[in-house]
Design an enzyme around this catalytic site. Structure first.
Site, mmCIF file in Angstrom:
data_model
loop_
_atom_site.group_PDB
_atom_site.id
_atom_site.type_symbol
_atom_site.label_atom_id
_atom_site.label_comp_id
_atom_site.label_asym_id
_atom_site.label_seq_id
_atom_site.Cartn_x
_atom_site.Cartn_y
_atom_site.Cartn_z
ATOM 1 N NE ARG A 19 52.606 -0.367 -38.539
ATOM 2 C CZ ARG A 19 51.729 -0.248 -37.540
ATOM 3 N NH1 ARG A 19 50.897 0.789 -37.528
ATOM 4 N NH2 ARG A 19 51.664 -1.146 -36.587
ATOM 5 C CG LEU A 20 45.875 -1.905 -42.929
ATOM 6 C CD1 LEU A 20 44.787 -2.843 -43.424
ATOM 7 C CD2 LEU A 20 45.394 -0.468 -42.961
ATOM 8 C CG ASP A 21 46.920 0.914 -36.378
ATOM 9 O OD1 ASP A 21 48.126 1.038 -36.667
ATOM 10 O OD2 ASP A 21 46.157 1.883 -36.198
ATOM 11 C CE LYS A 22 47.308 -8.471 -31.948
ATOM 12 N NZ LYS A 22 47.993 -8.812 -30.673
ATOM 13 C CG HIS A 77 47.643 4.276 -33.550
ATOM 14 N ND1 HIS A 77 47.930 4.078 -32.210
ATOM 15 C CD2 HIS A 77 47.630 3.035 -34.095
ATOM 16 C CE1 HIS A 77 48.078 2.793 -31.961
ATOM 17 N NE2 HIS A 77 47.901 2.137 -33.101
#
Length: 230
Positions: free
Chosen positions: A99-102, A181
């Site tokens: 995943r990558l943060d929003k 994060h």
């Protein structure tokens, strides 16, 4: 998989169009004329439309240039997801690798190959993920040294990172973990704040300029080999 879904996912047409084909006896499965759109069809079945074989892709590997404002999820909800950016007939099979943060942009892999995803995400392989972080404050040589030694966060201590100062407030950072994060927390420990984060690389695979933000393309064979060396 239902026959109508199989044909639709393979790009033959919409569900209604596929049902019309079946009704007109244009579809055969393993040598038998199909009559029921709901009939279960194996991935390796021989499916023919008008005498032409229709084949689903076995494994799909896409490079997505993730923009800001979308989440790395397959769950449909109020928030826009990376899957909303994918245009592929087998979209329902696909998922993001990690995943990558929003608000983080850049390289994100999309696939339907679970084993491939597991190998890339497995901590034992220590595959580097490279980011360019823009910071609120200047970054010192001491900060770079601390990043390279490892940082004691609340729940774990980061492995030594590769860090390079690009500008007074811009750092290229390569980490082998992928905790929630993590990059932002590493700079918070240093008393700084990430204002922009962009992933440029996974292992030896580099995000190129071919797909603009919000777009994707298939991985080339040589790129896939780079990732499968692990």
């Amino acid at each position: 998989m239902r026959l109508d879904k199989y044909l639709s996912n393979a790009g033959t047409g919409s569900r209604s169009k596929v049902k019309a084909m079946i009704k007109k006896k244009r579809v055969e499965v393993d040598g038998v004329v199909a009559t029921d759109p709901k009939s279960e069809t194996a991935h390796d079945s021989v499916v023919m439309v008008d005498g032409v074989r229709i084949i689903l892709e076995n494994h799909i590997y896409l490079m997505l240039n993730k923009p800001k404002g979308v989440i790395s999820s397959t769950e449909k909800g109020q928030a826009r997801t990376v899957m909303d950016l994918i245009d592929h007939p087998q979209k329902d099979e696909l998922f993001p690798v990690g995943r990558l943060d929003k608000d983080t942009t850049g390289l994100l892999l999309i696939t339907n190959d679970g084993r491939f995803a597991h190998e890339l995400l497995s901590p034992k392989h220590k595959i580097g993920k490279t980011y360019v972080a823009k910071l609120k404050k200047d970054v010192s040589s001491s900060d770079i040294e601390t990043l390279e030694k490892g940082i004691p966060l609340k729940d774990f201590t980061t492995a030594p990172a590769a860090a390079r100062r690009i500008a007074e407030r811009e750092v290229e950072l390569t980490i082998t973990e992928g905790k929630f994060h993590q990059v932002k927390r590493m700079f918070q420990y240093l008393g700084n704040e990430v204002t922009d984060l962009h992933r440029t690389r996974i292992g030896e695979l580099v995000l190129d300029e071919t797909p603009p933000a919000g777009s994707c393309r298939r991985l080339h064979e040589n790129e896939l080999k780079l990732l499968k060396k692990v």
